[in-house]
Motif scaffolding. Structure first.
Motif, PDB file in Angstrom:
ATOM      1  N   ILE A  93       9.620  -1.085   4.787  1.00 36.54           N
ATOM      2  CA  ILE A  93       8.650  -0.014   4.647  1.00 36.54           C
ATOM      3  C   ILE A  93       7.549  -0.146   5.701  1.00 36.54           C
ATOM      4  O   ILE A  93       7.107   0.842   6.305  1.00 36.54           O
ATOM      5  CB  ILE A  93       8.045  -0.016   3.230  1.00 36.54           C
ATOM      6  CG1 ILE A  93       9.140   0.235   2.193  1.00 36.54           C
ATOM      7  CG2 ILE A  93       6.950   1.037   3.084  1.00 36.54           C
ATOM      8  CD1 ILE A  93       8.691   0.006   0.767  1.00 36.54           C
ATOM      9  N   ALA A  94       7.098  -1.381   5.931  1.00 35.13           N
ATOM     10  CA  ALA A  94       5.989  -1.604   6.851  1.00 35.13           C
ATOM     11  C   ALA A  94       6.325  -1.147   8.263  1.00 35.13           C
ATOM     12  O   ALA A  94       5.487  -0.549   8.946  1.00 35.13           O
ATOM     13  CB  ALA A  94       5.606  -3.084   6.854  1.00 35.13           C
ATOM     14  N   TYR A  95       7.548  -1.403   8.732  1.00 32.77           N
ATOM     15  CA  TYR A  95       7.916  -1.006  10.088  1.00 32.77           C
ATOM     16  C   TYR A  95       7.882   0.509  10.237  1.00 32.77           C
ATOM     17  O   TYR A  95       7.474   1.035  11.284  1.00 32.77           O
ATOM     18  CB  TYR A  95       9.310  -1.534  10.445  1.00 32.77           C
ATOM     19  CG  TYR A  95       9.396  -3.032  10.562  1.00 32.77           C
ATOM     20  CD1 TYR A  95       8.248  -3.802  10.746  1.00 32.77           C
ATOM     21  CD2 TYR A  95      10.621  -3.691  10.494  1.00 32.77           C
ATOM     22  CE1 TYR A  95       8.324  -5.183  10.843  1.00 32.77           C
ATOM     23  CE2 TYR A  95      10.703  -5.073  10.596  1.00 32.77           C
ATOM     24  CZ  TYR A  95       9.552  -5.813  10.772  1.00 32.77           C
ATOM     25  OH  TYR A  95       9.635  -7.170  10.870  1.00 32.77           O
ATOM     26  N   GLY A  96       8.318   1.226   9.225  1.00 34.41           N
ATOM     27  CA  GLY A  96       8.267   2.682   9.275  1.00 34.41           C
ATOM     28  C   GLY A  96       6.846   3.195   9.346  1.00 34.41           C
ATOM     29  O   GLY A  96       6.541   4.127  10.109  1.00 34.41           O
ATOM     30  N   VAL A  97       5.963   2.597   8.548  1.00 32.63           N
ATOM     31  CA  VAL A  97       4.557   2.998   8.563  1.00 32.63           C
ATOM     32  C   VAL A  97       3.935   2.716   9.919  1.00 32.63           C
ATOM     33  O   VAL A  97       3.186   3.543  10.472  1.00 32.63           O
ATOM     34  CB  VAL A  97       3.779   2.282   7.434  1.00 32.63           C
ATOM     35  CG1 VAL A  97       2.295   2.611   7.518  1.00 32.63           C
ATOM     36  CG2 VAL A  97       4.325   2.673   6.068  1.00 32.63           C
ATOM     37  N   ILE A  98       4.223   1.550  10.480  1.00 25.98           N
ATOM     38  CA  ILE A  98       3.684   1.194  11.799  1.00 25.98           C
ATOM     39  C   ILE A  98       4.156   2.190  12.858  1.00 25.98           C
ATOM     40  O   ILE A  98       3.364   2.681  13.679  1.00 25.98           O
ATOM     41  CB  ILE A  98       4.108  -0.242  12.177  1.00 25.98           C
ATOM     42  CG1 ILE A  98       3.411  -1.260  11.268  1.00 25.98           C
ATOM     43  CG2 ILE A  98       3.784  -0.530  13.639  1.00 25.98           C
ATOM     44  CD1 ILE A  98       3.951  -2.666  11.414  1.00 25.98           C
TER      45      ILE A  98
ATOM     46  N   THR B 195       0.826  -1.199   0.000  1.00 25.24           N
ATOM     47  CA  THR B 195       0.000   0.000   0.000  1.00 25.24           C
ATOM     48  C   THR B 195       0.862   1.252   0.000  1.00 25.24           C
ATOM     49  O   THR B 195       0.652   2.173  -0.792  1.00 25.24           O
ATOM     50  CB  THR B 195      -0.940   0.011   1.216  1.00 25.24           C
ATOM     51  OG1 THR B 195      -1.793  -1.135   1.162  1.00 25.24           O
ATOM     52  CG2 THR B 195      -1.802   1.262   1.221  1.00 25.24           C
ATOM     53  N   GLY B 196       1.863   1.272   0.878  1.00 24.52           N
ATOM     54  CA  GLY B 196       2.742   2.436   0.934  1.00 24.52           C
ATOM     55  C   GLY B 196       3.506   2.646  -0.351  1.00 24.52           C
ATOM     56  O   GLY B 196       3.647   3.779  -0.832  1.00 24.52           O
ATOM     57  N   THR B 197       3.999   1.555  -0.944  1.00 30.24           N
ATOM     58  CA  THR B 197       4.777   1.680  -2.178  1.00 30.24           C
ATOM     59  C   THR B 197       3.910   2.148  -3.335  1.00 30.24           C
ATOM     60  O   THR B 197       4.303   3.041  -4.099  1.00 30.24           O
ATOM     61  CB  THR B 197       5.430   0.331  -2.530  1.00 30.24           C
ATOM     62  OG1 THR B 197       6.213  -0.123  -1.422  1.00 30.24           O
ATOM     63  CG2 THR B 197       6.331   0.467  -3.749  1.00 30.24           C
ATOM     64  N   LEU B 198       2.730   1.563  -3.494  1.00 30.41           N
ATOM     65  CA  LEU B 198       1.856   1.955  -4.600  1.00 30.41           C
ATOM     66  C   LEU B 198       1.452   3.419  -4.502  1.00 30.41           C
ATOM     67  O   LEU B 198       1.464   4.150  -5.508  1.00 30.41           O
ATOM     68  CB  LEU B 198       0.612   1.063  -4.628  1.00 30.41           C
ATOM     69  CG  LEU B 198       0.671  -0.184  -5.513  1.00 30.41           C
ATOM     70  CD1 LEU B 198      -0.605  -0.996  -5.378  1.00 30.41           C
ATOM     71  CD2 LEU B 198       0.907   0.185  -6.973  1.00 30.41           C
ATOM     72  N   TYR B 199       1.091   3.857  -3.305  1.00 22.30           N
ATOM     73  CA  TYR B 199       0.690   5.252  -3.154  1.00 22.30           C
ATOM     74  C   TYR B 199       1.859   6.193  -3.397  1.00 22.30           C
ATOM     75  O   TYR B 199       1.699   7.265  -3.982  1.00 22.30           O
ATOM     76  CB  TYR B 199       0.077   5.485  -1.775  1.00 22.30           C
ATOM     77  CG  TYR B 199      -1.408   5.292  -1.777  1.00 22.30           C
ATOM     78  CD1 TYR B 199      -2.271   6.373  -1.870  1.00 22.30           C
ATOM     79  CD2 TYR B 199      -1.958   4.016  -1.739  1.00 22.30           C
ATOM     80  CE1 TYR B 199      -3.643   6.188  -1.908  1.00 22.30           C
ATOM     81  CE2 TYR B 199      -3.323   3.819  -1.772  1.00 22.30           C
ATOM     82  CZ  TYR B 199      -4.163   4.911  -1.853  1.00 22.30           C
ATOM     83  OH  TYR B 199      -5.522   4.721  -1.913  1.00 22.30           O
ATOM     84  N   ALA B 200       3.055   5.804  -2.943  1.00 20.22           N
ATOM     85  CA  ALA B 200       4.228   6.639  -3.166  1.00 20.22           C
ATOM     86  C   ALA B 200       4.547   6.736  -4.662  1.00 20.22           C
ATOM     87  O   ALA B 200       4.876   7.818  -5.170  1.00 20.22           O
ATOM     88  CB  ALA B 200       5.428   6.081  -2.407  1.00 20.22           C
ATOM     89  N   MET B 201       4.445   5.615  -5.379  1.00 18.86           N
ATOM     90  CA  MET B 201       4.722   5.634  -6.811  1.00 18.86           C
ATOM     91  C   MET B 201       3.660   6.435  -7.565  1.00 18.86           C
ATOM     92  O   MET B 201       3.972   7.179  -8.502  1.00 18.86           O
ATOM     93  CB  MET B 201       4.778   4.204  -7.362  1.00 18.86           C
ATOM     94  CG  MET B 201       5.936   3.370  -6.860  1.00 18.86           C
ATOM     95  SD  MET B 201       7.552   4.077  -7.214  1.00 18.86           S
ATOM     96  CE  MET B 201       7.947   4.806  -5.625  1.00 18.86           C
ATOM     97  N   ALA B 202       2.393   6.297  -7.167  1.00 21.46           N
ATOM     98  CA  ALA B 202       1.328   7.065  -7.816  1.00 21.46           C
ATOM     99  C   ALA B 202       1.523   8.558  -7.580  1.00 21.46           C
ATOM    100  O   ALA B 202       1.330   9.374  -8.486  1.00 21.46           O
ATOM    101  CB  ALA B 202      -0.039   6.614  -7.294  1.00 21.46           C
TER     102      ALA B 202
END
Length: 580
Positions: free
Chosen positions: A472-477, A340-347
């Motif tokens: 990436i997930a740990y940073g988001v958490i 989710t984080g990667t897709l939104y960042a790329m978009a």
């Protein structure tokens, strides 16, 4: 030549292909400004070149599980010295080269064709390491077997597919505070720059037994020990391959970009690779060692196809074990945050995110493609597939549509047959490109609200933890938990004290709101409009009268229609013509 390029771009734009992918000049209402057919092709090749390392890296990591090989030794529980087991693992490794390239081709092509996004897909780094070392274990010494882990990944894909169809994955991402969203993109930029500088790239940064990280770039004979590759005891920054990557893959690429040379990143990657392929040089990718000889023998095959002999459809559908469900749940929460984080960042990086709804075009389709690819990857014997942050290299080359991802997919498909060549792109050839792209993505920090610590501290934690944990997930958490704790307590104190205990600069805080737009995905609203749940033309008429346009519709208590668009949000009495 320039005129020919313009003619090709114009011809493709004025065709079904141009309208499907919203190329500039196609006449589509949502045509993407600056998108050109030939530019998309170049961007797709650039994305593939930056991602191609995953073919060999993923195969090496997953092969450490032992795959479907069975260790029968009674004295060596992980069969480290068993020759027969080692030969079986080598076959698994070669199978994984095929499966990695094949699933990357399928996922990237579908992402481009169906979702029209310039995002490459492949088995994710971090996810494959978790799959190998935390779930299956080295040579099968973990909590569940390789076959059972594939079953967890397979089911994870279908669960994601259902969540995506219902719009829940998209909604979870859209309700994140905007400073956190911006920090995820910037953190990913730092992450890939760190990868580019570390042993997975140029090797400028190495390990340090005291300070965790330090300068690298030494020759193998100067490592602290053979068990700690990349940890330099002395002679730092003296690796010839490091300097080749810095000057040819890095500095030269920057100069080409400075003068707006098309395909600058791609030129840097391939030029560095070509220089690294001859053997009798100090920068060769094929040193005269056992590993180098084996890699060169594989490289010399040039064209070969290896069917899946050990890992194809190797799933053990044993869902009675609690540990399988433990692995499944862990895969779910890590993957949903990572992808989710990667897709939104790329978009966002590609300029495809709607500033009103905070969603991006075809998000439901994109997440469904991601989910489907996860399950197909399990059938091919590999760990979860995810969106790749290296897609930013192609986006920075001008990729704006799904043609970029389709070209990346086609290149991966060709890689299935030319795996010896494509698996031989050195890490120092892509390291410079990753650092450059990281410098482009860090610009998101400008949009973080640094004026209020309730926003800036969670954003900074997200920003810094992503590269330092390689996840990436740990940073988001970390960002979400700190945001909720800091701002939740402040909110509670304000309410209890009737605003007497409000922070002095509370007015500088970023206002958190649930973004406009329905949680219900577009396809459900379309079906609802066809089955009489609401009548879009009537609502559209009301919106046009107010100078807006309809983006979403929701109903409350069967009395009102809530419409949110790019004009002023309105609440209408239920129209006579509309049936609920």
């Amino acid at each position: 030549m320039v005129e020919l390029v313009h003619r090709i771009n114009a011809t493709v734009a004025d065709s079904f292909v141009g309208r499907w992918f919203h190329l500039e000049g196609s006449g589509h209402p949502r045509e993407r400004i600056g998108s050109r057919f030939l530019t998309e092709i170049r961007a797709g090749l650039t994305t593939w070149a930056a991602m191609a390392y995953i073919i060999s890296v993923n195969a090496s990591i997953i092969a450490d599980t032992g795959g479907t090989c069975v260790c029968t030794s009674t004295t060596d529980p992980v069969c480290n010295t068993d020759a027969a087991y080692a030969a079986c693992v080598q076959d698994v490794h070669r199978d994984l080269i095929t499966s990695t390239a094949a699933v990357s081709a399928l996922a990237s092509f579908l992402m481009g064709l169906l979702a029209n996004l310039p995002v490459g897909m492949a088995p994710g780094l971090g996810l494959n390491a978790y799959f190998t070392y935390s779930v299956v274990g080295f040579h099968g010494s973990g909590i569940i077997s390789y076959r059972e882990a594939l079953a967890a990944v397979f089911l994870e894909g279908w669960i994601f597919f259902i969540l995506s169809l219902l719009g829940l994955r998209q909604w979870l991402a859209r309700i994140m505070p905007q400073s956190l969203v911006m920090s995820v993109g910037a953190g990913i930029g730092l992450y890939i720059a760190f990868i580019g500088l570390s042993s997975g790239g140029l090797g400028v940064v190495g390990g340090d037994t005291t300070n965790l990280v330090g300068l690298g770039g030494c020759q193998p004979q100067y490592y602290v020990s053979d068990d700690l590759p990349g940890y330099c005891a002395s002679h730092v920054l003296q690796s010839p391959t490091m300097w080749l990557g810095i000057f040819v893959g890095g500095i030269l690429t920057v100069f080409l970009m400075l003068y707006r040379v098309k395909g600058a990143i791609l030129i840097g990657i391939f030029l560095t690779s070509i220089i690294s392929w001859p053997r009798p040089t100090s920068v060769t990718y094929f040193p005269h060692t056992a590993a180098g000889d084996s890699a060169f023998d594989f490289f010399k095959q040039v064209v070969t196809f290896r069917p899946l002999q050990k890992i194809g459809n190797a799933i053990d559908y044993n869902y009675n074990k609690g540990r399988v469900w433990y692995a499944l749940i862990t895969f779910l929460y890590v993957d949903i945050l990572d992808t989710t984080g990667t897709l939104y960042a790329m978009a966002k990086f590609a300029g495809l995110r709607d500033p009103v709804t905070l969603d991006f075009e075809n998000s439901t389709i994109a997440y469904c493609v991601d989910a489907f690819s996860i399950s197909m990857g399990a059938l091919m014997g590999t760990s979860p597939v995810t969106a790749f942050i290296e897609s930013a290299t192609g986006i920075s080359e001008g990729g704006k549509t799904g043609i970029t991802a389709m070209v990346t997919g086609i290149a991966f498909f060709v890689s299935v047959f030319f795996a010896p060549i494509f698996a031989s792109i050195p890490s120092w050839a892509t390291g410079g490109a990753l650092v450059i792209v990281g410098s482009l993505m860090i610009r998101n920090v400008r949009d973080i609200n640094w004026d209020y610590v309730g926003d800036s501290v969670p954003a900074f934690l997200t920003l810094i933890i992503i590269p330092l944990t390689y996840n990436i997930a740990y940073g988001v958490i970390a960002g979400i938990i700190s945001y909720v704790l800091i701002n939740g307590v402040a909110w509670a104190l304000r309410k209890i004290s009737n605003d007497r205990l409000a922070p002095p600069n509370y007015d500088a805080a970023e206002v958190w709101v649930i973004p406009p737009g329905s949680i219900v995905p577009t396809w459900m609203r379309f079906v609802a409009s066809r089955t009489g749940l609401y009548h879009e033309p009537v609502i559209e008429m009301h919106m046009q009268q107010r100078g807006g346009s309809m983006d979403s519709v929701s109903m409350e208590h069967d009395k009102h229609v809530h419409v949110q668009g790019r004009g002023t949000p309105i609440v209408l009495d239920k129209p006579e013509e509309t049936t609920f």
